[in-house]
Design an enzyme around this catalytic site. Structure first.
Site, PDB file in Angstrom:
ATOM      1  CB  SER A  45      44.319  -8.011-124.821  1.00  0.00           C
ATOM      2  OG  SER A  45      43.764  -6.366-124.622  1.00  0.00           O
ATOM      3  N   GLY A  94      48.637 -11.386-114.535  1.00  0.00           N
ATOM      4  CA  GLY A  94      47.703 -12.401-114.865  1.00  0.00           C
ATOM      5  C   GLY A  94      47.397 -12.422-116.166  1.00  0.00           C
TER       6      GLY A  94
HETATM    7  C1  G16 Z   1      44.131  -7.233-118.995  1.00  0.00           C
HETATM    8  C2  G16 Z   1      42.639  -6.783-118.198  1.00  0.00           C
HETATM    9  C3  G16 Z   1      43.125  -5.553-117.549  1.00  0.00           C
HETATM   10  C4  G16 Z   1      44.719  -5.532-117.141  1.00  0.00           C
HETATM   11  C5  G16 Z   1      45.695  -5.977-117.737  1.00  0.00           C
HETATM   12  C6  G16 Z   1      47.206  -6.094-117.090  1.00  0.00           C
HETATM   13  O1  G16 Z   1      44.177  -6.117-120.132  1.00  0.00           O
HETATM   14  O2  G16 Z   1      41.709  -6.622-118.970  1.00  0.00           O
HETATM   15  O3  G16 Z   1      42.280  -5.115-116.644  1.00  0.00           O
HETATM   16  O4  G16 Z   1      45.072  -4.422-116.320  1.00  0.00           O
HETATM   17  O5  G16 Z   1      45.348  -7.286-118.397  1.00  0.00           O
HETATM   18  O6  G16 Z   1      46.928  -7.228-116.266  1.00  0.00           O
HETATM   19  P1  G16 Z   1      47.974  -8.072-115.671  1.00  0.00           P
HETATM   20  O7  G16 Z   1      48.963  -6.804-114.951  1.00  0.00           O
HETATM   21  O8  G16 Z   1      47.455  -9.004-114.673  1.00  0.00           O
HETATM   22  O9  G16 Z   1      48.994  -8.647-116.657  1.00  0.00           O
HETATM   23  P2  G16 Z   1      44.131  -6.584-121.885  1.00  0.00           P
HETATM   24  O10 G16 Z   1      44.207  -5.341-122.503  1.00  0.00           O
HETATM   25  O11 G16 Z   1      45.697  -7.361-122.087  1.00  0.00           O
HETATM   26  O12 G16 Z   1      42.992  -7.133-121.902  1.00  0.00           O
END
Ligand code: G16
Length: 580
Positions: free
Chosen positions: A66, A541
């Site tokens: 992503s 995460g």
């Molecule tokens: C993923 C999750 C999102 C989250 C983002 C950031 O996004 O699908 O729900 O907001 O990570 O998460 P963190 O702050 O825990 O790094 P993506 O677009 O990377 O799939």
């Protein structure tokens, strides 16, 4: 069905886990440097096949990291309803990913994943058409160079359990979710599983409904209302617009292709930038995460005029933010952007849906609940707008679509968006049934079409563009009018590295740090020095970082509050590198 341990062991031996690699199931699945991931993706292939066997339905697996840098990759798991794998399965997924050898892989798969279901599966296999060879795992991937190698690992994992693996090739994450749902429901469900992915169905559903909406007069006009009030004038509605789309050099560029002629036909000209054709790197200096965090126009936007209507996707096209470049300061300094983030998309959608619901007959509304779901990152001004102006209930969950999606499902209309642009609007089956019963009402008809424009399985940037453009057109608004719904409180997000981000644990939807000791008191102490101040820290995460969010009455104060909170995180949680 019995587990063919030998087949699993043999296939697994080609994808050994690096000894020092300990993958954890994060905000959106597994994510790491792509070179480390072959064993993890192979085992996710096993897991997706096991879920298909356990549920007797087709599942999916998306290879993507992503918004992360191009060198990373990852896996997102999709269940038969098109939603994410349930959180209750995450610990066993992590256990499987961390097995040290092939024997352990077989043991965890047999005892912990398939477990008590094995005898039942064996009994049903002889009687049921849902034998492994009739079940499919759909596998998609984004544009990362590591995708082909990881795709091979995923397919091998699926086939080791005797389940069919079908590669969907380059697709967006939301498209894969949609395809999995379609494979299990409706006309595309085939007795022996989907032979080929049904992308045309995706476009027909979303774009088809959008085109129908754009040919309809205002619901309010049809229902005998004033017509030029909340929904703007018909003249403004038909004004042609140019929308500059930052595709993050990701998979969205290709998948937006079919929309270009379709939208041109109704006066929306899409100008795609950062398509990858110019040699740009995925998510580098572009993409929704960059625009939202840096508040700067992405690369390839140098010639886009100040004030233009622009939006930005992320690498797998499940995030969407809108923005408008600001005029550069005299002397040539970067002009920044006027940002319309996920909160602004959420409030636009909430206001519109609420207006439409207000035009429904009483009997359609009895006992129907509308709710907005946010996270701690939601700008305080958006939460106040929701409470004071829209007067809709709000729920706050931890970061991660999996949490917001689940909470949104508790309402009949669940509007959820993260500030970073992830989100969608979910309609309950009960509400859809009621709307069908009163579909001579124009607002009901419009809501039914909206439920097709809006991807019901997961947040989707392509679907989001259609939703936003439809609402703006209905209201006769440009970005300035949308922006004026409410004024964001100045905010700042920073990230920093610590030795082990797991020592930071949180509570109250991540708004409070529980450990390390003293961190929350220190943050609270600093926050009280800042008028309208609010701040929190949480471990990411998806990246090896701690994120700090701060908002305050002025931009300078928000910047300073973020810096001060980052300093205490650095001091108390083992910061690395130079102190912020
Ligand atoms: C993923 C999750 C999102 C989250 C983002 C950031 O996004 O699908 O729900 O907001 O990570 O998460 P963190 O702050 O825990 O790094 P993506 O677009 O990377 O799939």
């Amino acid at each position: 069905m019995s587990l063919n341990a030998e087949a699993v062991r043999a296939a697994s031996s080609a994808f050994r886990k690096p000894p020092d690699f300990h993958p954890s199931y994060g905000t959106a699945g597994f994510r790491a440097d792509a070179d480390l991931l072959a064993s993890t993706v192979f085992r996710c292939g096993l897991l997706a096949a096991a879920r298909a066997l356990l549920l007797g339905a087709h599942t999916g697996l998306m290879i993507t990291a992503s918004h992360n840098p191009v060198v990373d990759n990852g896996v997102k798991m999709v269940d038969p309803d098109g939603g994410m794998m349930p959180q209750s399965f995450e610990p066993v997924a992590a256990e499987l990913a961390n097995c040290a050898n092939d024997d352990d892989v077989v043991a965890v798969l047999r005892d912990r994943v398939l477990g008590a279901a094995l005898p039942a599966l064996a009994a049903s296999a002889s009687a049921s058409p849902q034998q492994p060879q009739h079940l499919t795992v759909l596998v998609g991937h984004d544009t990362r160079p590591s995708a082909p190698q990881l795709l091979a690992a995923a397919l091998s994992g699926v086939r080791a359990l005797g389940v069919r693996a079908v590669s969907c090739g380059l697709v967006t994450t939301p498209q894969l979710h949609f395809l999995v749902h379609a494979a299990n429901h409706g006309s595309s469900r085939a007795a022996d599983g989907p032979a080929a992915p049904q992308l045309q169905l995706y476009y027909d559903t979303l774009v088809g409904a959008f085109l129908q909406l754009s040919q309809r007069p205002h619901a309010e006009d049809l229902n005998g209302g004033a017509g030029s009030g909340a929904y703007g004038s018909g003249t403004a509605e038909r004004k042609a617009v140019v929308l500059y789309v930052d595709c993050a050099n990701g998979v969205g560029a290709q998948q937006l292709g079919p929309l270009v002629p379709a939208l041109r036909g109704v006066g929306i000209e899409l100008q795609l930038r950062n398509t990858g054709a110019g040699g740009g790197t995925l998510n580098l200096g572009c993409g929704a995460d960059y625009v939202q965090k840096e508040r700067m126009p992405p690369s390839e936007f140098g010639d886009v005029p100040a004030g233009a209507r622009c939006c930005s996707l992320d690498g797998d096209a499940d995030r969407l933010v809108y923005f408008s470049p600001l005029a550069a300061a005299a002397g040539g300094g970067g002009g920044g952007v006027s940002l319309l983030d996920g909160d602004k998309v959420s409030m636009l959608a909430a206001a519109y849906v609420r207006d439409l619901m207000g035009q429904l007959p009483e009997e359609a509304l009895r006992g129907i609940r509308v709710c907005c779901v946010q996270t701690a990152y939601a700008n305080g001004a958006s939460t106040a707008y929701l409470r004071d102006v829209l007067q809709l209930p709000a729920v706050c969950t931890p970061t991660g679509v999996k949490f917001l999606h689940e909470a949104a499902h508790d309402a009949d209309v669940g509007i959820y968006f993260e500030s970073n642009g992830h989100g969608t609007v979910l309609f309950s089956q009960e509400l859809l049934k009621r709307l069908r019963a009163v579909d001579s009402n124009a607002a009901a008809k419009e809501l039914l079409l909206l439920a097709r424009v809006i991807n019901q399985t997961v947040g989707d940037a392509i679907s989001g563009i259609l939703l936003v453009e439809h609402i703006l057109r209905r209201k006769g608004w440009g970005l300035p009018e949308w922006q004026a719904l409410y004024s964001d409180l100045p905010s700042r997000q920073v990230k920093l590295k610590v030795a082990d981000r797991a020592i930071i644990t949180t509570a109250d939807a991540e708004r409070v740090c529980v450990t390390p000791a003293g961190l929350q008191d220190a943050i609270a102490h600093i926050v009280q020095e800042f008028p309208q101040g609010r701040a929190f820290a949480r471990p990411s995460g998806t990246e090896d970082a701690v994120r700090v969010y701060a908002e305050a009455a002025t931009q300078q104060a928000a910047d300073e509050l973020a810096r001060r909170v980052a300093q205490v995180v650095y001091d108390l949680a083992g910061g690395l590198g130079s102190r912020p």
